[in-house]
Design an enzyme around this catalytic site. Structure first.
Site, short mmCIF file in Angstrom:
data_model
loop_
_atom_site.label_atom_id
_atom_site.label_comp_id
_atom_site.label_asym_id
_atom_site.label_seq_id
_atom_site.Cartn_x
_atom_site.Cartn_y
_atom_site.Cartn_z
N ASP A 55 0.86 -1.19 0.00
CA ASP A 55 0.00 0.00 0.00
C ASP A 55 0.89 1.23 0.00
OD1 ASP A 55 -2.27 -1.47 0.05
OD2 ASP A 55 -2.61 -1.30 2.21
N ASP B 121 -13.88 -6.64 -4.84
CA ASP B 121 -14.04 -6.80 -3.40
C ASP B 121 -15.35 -7.51 -3.15
OD1 ASP B 121 -11.65 -5.51 -2.90
OD2 ASP B 121 -12.58 -3.53 -2.70
#
Lengths: 207, 252
Positions: free
Chosen positions: B11, B130
């Site tokens: 990230d 997701d």
């Protein structure tokens, strides 16, 4: 000096950075006058065959590439750049290629003998060396990173320097005379890829 | 034969890696390029960078990060997060990324997948999904905006739609399993992997090497992604690969 032929459809950045890391003199250009000065060429390529041939032809580079090959200067096609070296491709309708190597670009089948096959062929696959070549000097096995949906169908076994097993025998490294190609991206294929690039530089430098 | 892939995920916020900084013991652990090199040396098959920058400046910085990573690494990498247009894709791919990952933007505008695949080829376009189990639906539902908003899409149907539009790979994250470290969501992975013709990356829930084995064998995944277990050194890419190799999984 190596010239990367820039026709707007390649991952030029990573190829040029790989050459930089190896301290190789290189230029990136689409202009014949500039390209002409080089001793050897890299033809990169990402995208669709038809678009690539259209752009090459429009830029006058098709005849230029044929000319440098006739002059016996080394040429290395990478990924789509390798596919362009062959006679024709069935991607998005039959399109003529550069015809520097014999064979046809066809879609990877999605089933082989009842087993389904994921397409694109994406990931690391090991090479089976088929024929000796200066491009593969010092390499007897290893993994390369593939990402493609079409592959070369050729009856000319002597042009196949290495293949990868993906249900079908995928030509991974090809070569004949001064024309070479890799289906995978050598600049993204870790040590093996860099070894191939180094061998190619040696070929260009005439060592 | 093609190998199964192990993919660490980083990230990146405003040009720095934001997870696990203090646990890594590298000289500059917050630097995405250093971390990328570290994972490369450990045998990572590929990397995913997720841009979680909130600002426009942060996104511009990400392009620099992509250039630096491309200059240093000889393995492929994918960049996701905040890619909303063909222009965004061009910027990231020209900077040297091998693939872009689309998530919310693809759901809001599925045409983006078609355009991207048409222009760059399917092999460049990853669609990230997701997924969360939905009792009412009796299946998994697709979420957007980092899992905040439910959509009308059932996961398998959306995956098939994405592939039909040209996605070359599906990055499938189980919101139910994510962060739990109890293993990947095998039923979800299997359902998607068997329903599409492109490779599927399992994501969410990795806790140990056995979980990777299950993702490949039961979950039918082609690749598996993890972040925290690698960042926090609970296991390493190398350890996972040694184990998989012992279990007869074809790995690099």
């Amino acid at each position: 000096m190596i010239a990367i032929i820039d026709y707007g459809m390649g991952n030029l950045y990573s190829v040029s950075k790989a050459l930089e890391r190896m301290n190789v003199d290189y230029i990136v250009s689409h202009e014949e006058a500039v390209l002409e000065k080089a001793d050897g060429y890299i033809l990169p390529g990402v995208g669709a065959f038809k678009d690539a041939m259209a752009i090459l032809t429009e830029a006058g580079l098709t005849s230029f590439i044929q000319k440098i090959v006739a002059e016996d200067k080394p040429l290395l096609g990478i990924c789509l750049g390798m596919q362009l070296l062959f006679d024709e491709s069935e991607e998005n309708g039959l399109t003529k290629g550069l015809s520097l190597l014999p064979g046809k670009v066809v879609k990877i089948p999605d089933t082989i003998e009842g087993n389904s096959l994921k397409v694109p062929h994406m990931g690391w696959n090991d090479l089976n060396i088929r024929n000796q070549s200066p491009l593969l000097q010092g390499i007897d096995s290893g993994y390369a990173y593939f990402v493609h949906s079409y592959y070369i169908d050729t009856e000319q076994g002597d042009t196949l320097l290495a293949t990868a097993d993906y249900g079908v025998d995928v030509p991974a490294v090809v070569g004949k005379g001064n024309v070479y190609g890799t289906q995978f991206h050598p600049e993204k294929s870790s040590e093996l890829g860099l070894a191939i690039l180094k061998n190619y530089i040696k070929i260009v430098e005439g060592e | 034969m093609i190998t199964k892939r192990i993919i660490p995920c980083l990230d990146v916020k405003e040009g720095r890696v934001v997870k696990g900084i203090q646990f890594l013991g590298l000289r500059d652990a917050g630097d995405p390029v250093e971390l990328a090199k570290f994972y490369d040396q450990e045998g990572a098959d590929e990397l995913v960078f997720l841009d979680i920058s909130a600002s426009h400046e942060g996104r511009k910085t990400m392009v620099d990060v992509v250039e630096q990573v491309a200059a240093q690494l000889a393995i492929p990498f994918t960049v996701g997060g905040g890619i909303n247009s063909l222009e965004d894709m061009k910027r990231i791919l020209r900077a040297g990324a091998d693939k872009v990952s689309l998530n919310t933007a693809a759901l809001l505008n599925p045409e983006l997948i078609t355009e991207g695949a048409g222009f760059f080829g399917s092999q460049c376009i990853v669609v990230a999904i997701d997924a969360k189990y939905d009792e009412e639906l009796g299946s998994w539902r697709v979420y957007t905006h980092g899992g905040r908003n439910a959509t009308e899409w059932e996961v398998v149907q959306w995956a098939q739609e994405a592939v039909k539009r040209g996605a070359g790979e599906i990055l499938l994250t189980s919101m139910d399993s994510d962060g739990e470290k109890n293993g990947f969501n095998l039923a979800l992975n299997k359902a998607v992997s068997e329903a599409v013709t492109v490779p599927v990356i399992a994501s969410g829930g990795a806790g140990n090497a056995e979980h990777f084995l299950a993702a490949f064998e039961e979950g039918k995944a082609d690749a598996a992604l993890a972040a925290s277990i690698f960042h926090y050194k609970e296991t390493s890419v190398k350890e996972v690969k040694v184990y998989l190799n012992q279990q007869g999984v074809n790995i690099r």
